[in-house]
Enzyme design. Sequence first.
Site, PDB file in Angstrom:
ATOM      1  N   LYS A  23       0.841  -1.208   0.000  1.00  0.00           N
ATOM      2  CA  LYS A  23       0.000   0.000   0.000  1.00  0.00           C
ATOM      3  C   LYS A  23       0.876   1.258   0.000  1.00  0.00           C
ATOM      4  O   LYS A  23       0.638   2.187  -0.767  1.00  0.00           O
ATOM      5  CB  LYS A  23      -0.898   0.009   1.252  1.00  0.00           C
ATOM      6  N   ASN A  24       1.877   1.258   0.861  1.00  0.00           N
ATOM      7  CA  ASN A  24       2.666   2.480   1.019  1.00  0.00           C
ATOM      8  C   ASN A  24       3.567   2.761  -0.177  1.00  0.00           C
ATOM      9  O   ASN A  24       4.127   3.855  -0.291  1.00  0.00           O
ATOM     10  CB  ASN A  24       3.487   2.421   2.314  1.00  0.00           C
ATOM     11  N   CYS A 117      -4.908  12.497  12.769  1.00  0.00           N
ATOM     12  CA  CYS A 117      -5.591  11.233  12.508  1.00  0.00           C
ATOM     13  C   CYS A 117      -5.509  10.373  13.756  1.00  0.00           C
ATOM     14  O   CYS A 117      -5.004  10.800  14.784  1.00  0.00           O
ATOM     15  CB  CYS A 117      -4.986  10.520  11.318  1.00  0.00           C
ATOM     16  N   ARG A 122       0.306  14.235  13.156  1.00  0.00           N
ATOM     17  CA  ARG A 122       0.851  14.118  11.802  1.00  0.00           C
ATOM     18  C   ARG A 122       0.903  15.460  11.061  1.00  0.00           C
ATOM     19  O   ARG A 122       0.246  15.652  10.045  1.00  0.00           O
ATOM     20  CB  ARG A 122       0.083  13.056  11.006  1.00  0.00           C
ATOM     21  N   ASP A 307       4.614   0.468  11.946  1.00  0.00           N
ATOM     22  CA  ASP A 307       3.417  -0.201  11.434  1.00  0.00           C
ATOM     23  C   ASP A 307       3.329  -1.675  11.875  1.00  0.00           C
ATOM     24  O   ASP A 307       2.277  -2.289  11.719  1.00  0.00           O
ATOM     25  CB  ASP A 307       3.380  -0.130   9.894  1.00  0.00           C
ATOM     26  N   ARG A 399      -8.470  -0.483   4.719  1.00  0.00           N
ATOM     27  CA  ARG A 399      -7.619   0.536   4.103  1.00  0.00           C
ATOM     28  C   ARG A 399      -6.300  -0.075   3.632  1.00  0.00           C
ATOM     29  O   ARG A 399      -5.694   0.441   2.684  1.00  0.00           O
ATOM     30  CB  ARG A 399      -7.287   1.647   5.113  1.00  0.00           C
TER      31      ARG A 399
HETATM   32  C1  UD1 Z   1       4.374   6.722   6.285  1.00  0.00           C
HETATM   33  C2  UD1 Z   1       3.511   5.502   6.120  1.00  0.00           C
HETATM   34  C3  UD1 Z   1       3.003   5.008   7.465  1.00  0.00           C
HETATM   35  C4  UD1 Z   1       4.183   4.767   8.400  1.00  0.00           C
HETATM   36  C5  UD1 Z   1       5.075   6.014   8.478  1.00  0.00           C
HETATM   37  C6  UD1 Z   1       6.334   5.793   9.291  1.00  0.00           C
HETATM   38  C7  UD1 Z   1       2.511   5.811   3.951  1.00  0.00           C
HETATM   39  C8  UD1 Z   1       1.287   6.054   3.156  1.00  0.00           C
HETATM   40  N1  UD1 Z   1       2.387   5.838   5.279  1.00  0.00           N
HETATM   41  O1  UD1 Z   1       3.554   7.748   6.866  1.00  0.00           O
HETATM   42  O2  UD1 Z   1       2.286   3.788   7.250  1.00  0.00           O
HETATM   43  O3  UD1 Z   1       3.697   4.475   9.684  1.00  0.00           O
HETATM   44  O4  UD1 Z   1       5.467   6.412   7.153  1.00  0.00           O
HETATM   45  O5  UD1 Z   1       7.072   4.746   8.774  1.00  0.00           O
HETATM   46  O6  UD1 Z   1       3.572   5.564   3.404  1.00  0.00           O
HETATM   47  N2  UD1 Z   1       6.236  14.467  10.751  1.00  0.00           N
HETATM   48  C9  UD1 Z   1       6.277  15.812  11.096  1.00  0.00           C
HETATM   49  N3  UD1 Z   1       6.176  16.733  10.102  1.00  0.00           N
HETATM   50  C10 UD1 Z   1       6.053  16.390   8.787  1.00  0.00           C
HETATM   51  C11 UD1 Z   1       6.022  15.013   8.447  1.00  0.00           C
HETATM   52  C12 UD1 Z   1       6.115  14.073   9.457  1.00  0.00           C
HETATM   53  O7  UD1 Z   1       6.397  16.149  12.270  1.00  0.00           O
HETATM   54  O8  UD1 Z   1       5.971  17.292   7.924  1.00  0.00           O
HETATM   55  C13 UD1 Z   1       6.308  13.446  11.819  1.00  0.00           C
HETATM   56  C14 UD1 Z   1       5.006  12.638  11.910  1.00  0.00           C
HETATM   57  O9  UD1 Z   1       4.029  13.288  12.657  1.00  0.00           O
HETATM   58  C15 UD1 Z   1       5.487  11.358  12.544  1.00  0.00           C
HETATM   59  C16 UD1 Z   1       6.905  11.193  11.955  1.00  0.00           C
HETATM   60  O10 UD1 Z   1       7.279  12.479  11.486  1.00  0.00           O
HETATM   61  O11 UD1 Z   1       5.565  11.520  13.930  1.00  0.00           O
HETATM   62  C17 UD1 Z   1       6.980  10.192  10.824  1.00  0.00           C
HETATM   63  O12 UD1 Z   1       6.109  10.563   9.805  1.00  0.00           O
HETATM   64  P1  UD1 Z   1       6.338  10.190   8.274  1.00  0.00           P
HETATM   65  O13 UD1 Z   1       7.607   9.421   8.093  1.00  0.00           O
HETATM   66  O14 UD1 Z   1       6.144  11.422   7.461  1.00  0.00           O
HETATM   67  O15 UD1 Z   1       5.107   9.204   8.018  1.00  0.00           O
HETATM   68  P2  UD1 Z   1       4.051   9.253   6.865  1.00  0.00           P
HETATM   69  O16 UD1 Z   1       4.719   9.544   5.563  1.00  0.00           O
HETATM   70  O17 UD1 Z   1       2.902  10.098   7.279  1.00  0.00           O
END
Ligand code: UD1
Length: 418
Positions: A23-24, A117, A122, A307, A399
């Site tokens: 999915k990711n 969420c 996030r 995850d 999902r």
């Molecule tokens: C992706 C995955 C999700 C997985 C996560 C971490 C997808 C669709 N989802 O989510 O399944 O759990 O990686 O491996 O690929 N953060 C900030 N600011 C930002 C962006 C992120 O503070 O602008 C923080 C987030 O709140 C979180 C951490 O960084 O605490 C990791 O987030 P991130 O690696 O961005 O995860 P996702 O891309 O949302």
Amino acid sequence: MSEKLAIEGGISLEGELSVQGSKNSALPILAAAAVTGGSSIIKKCPKLTDVDAAVRILEYLGCKAARTGDTLIVDSSGMCRSDIPKKLMHEMRSSIVFLGAILARFGNAVVSTPGGCEIGLRPIDIHLSALEALGAEITELHGRLYCSCRDGLRGTKITLSFPSVGATENIMLAAVTAKGTTTIINAAREPEIIDLASFLNGCGARISGSGEGTITIDGVQKLDNYEHTVIPDRIVASTYMAAAAVTGGRLKLDNVVVEHLYPVLSAYEKAGCLITPSHGSLEIKAPRRLGGIGAVRTMPYPGFPTDSQAAAMVMASLARGTSVIIENIFENRFKHVGELVRMGAKIMVENIVAVVEGVERLHGVEVEASDLRGGAALVLAGLAAEGETTVGGVHHIDRGCQSFENNLRLLGAKIKRS
Ligand code: UD1
């Protein structure tokens, strides 16, 4: 009303399964298909409600999408819009990767902030500051983000304060046709980043260093049609492995990249599971009773994936001895704990630390899923528990897990949807 899964627990799962596409990986690749302006054939694209949500966004933008079995064909030649309505943005948090894609294609975009969420706040500050560094001007008004770049996107050096998966993807998508070279320092190293790069490179992009801490993107003028196979879903693989582990079962998984599972294998082995990897597949044989998983810390790849944390917690709940799980990635990712405790688990949570004292058995009750991975973990707990467990909120599981209960049924589980 949301559907439920009713599970008659206590059956050892045995058999063979082929793991779905990731999915990711599929989600950012679908956003990338919008950048190409041509036709993308995406094989092993999982059938999931999150993928349906991404397809709805593509169609809204003017792209065509057609599915035959596991293959999705996206034609983005007719893409004519650069905005995504709030409703579509809110169907799936990772819709934010469409921002980089639309900016690359049209130089302007209007999207909504995805908001918090189930698993945490996030924020998207890292995404936005990186896109600004590439030349986008971004204004937020009433939860809508108005983005434009008058002189087009320009490559630059971007250092991430955290190796965010989504931000790394957004930058790659935006930079792929930008003028000049973009360098991402402290980039995410997840296998899904490599898969996105391999899709984009197949389309004619010039991305190097994916999977390493520094990614370099030399902008190209245009992208071509391409046919790509999505990598196997390492998180779903680890979930089925945990299903075998908690039921004292034995399972062969096909369509896996064993290397992508290295971050979780040591915890399963520590619990006493016998794991036999071979090229493209893996066998797991569980002991009669699991041992503790020791101390597990969730970390960016190649650390233990957040995850897979909930599934590991179900294993720890049934293991001999005490295990400790430290959640370093998301601030609100222990929502399954309360439900596991109602099933008889002994878990104590203090901030980001969960101390899990293994019990001999869990018992079936009615529980409610509040997020995707936590929901799948409650199903695992139900498979191991005495009596009947009913898991509500199944739409969360849909999902990300394709044909979850059908696959479990193939392995011998008594599980049905109502
Ligand atoms: C992706 C995955 C999700 C997985 C996560 C971490 C997808 C669709 N989802 O989510 O399944 O759990 O990686 O491996 O690929 N953060 C900030 N600011 C930002 C962006 C992120 O503070 O602008 C923080 C987030 O709140 C979180 C951490 O960084 O605490 C990791 O987030 P991130 O690696 O961005 O995860 P996702 O891309 O949302």
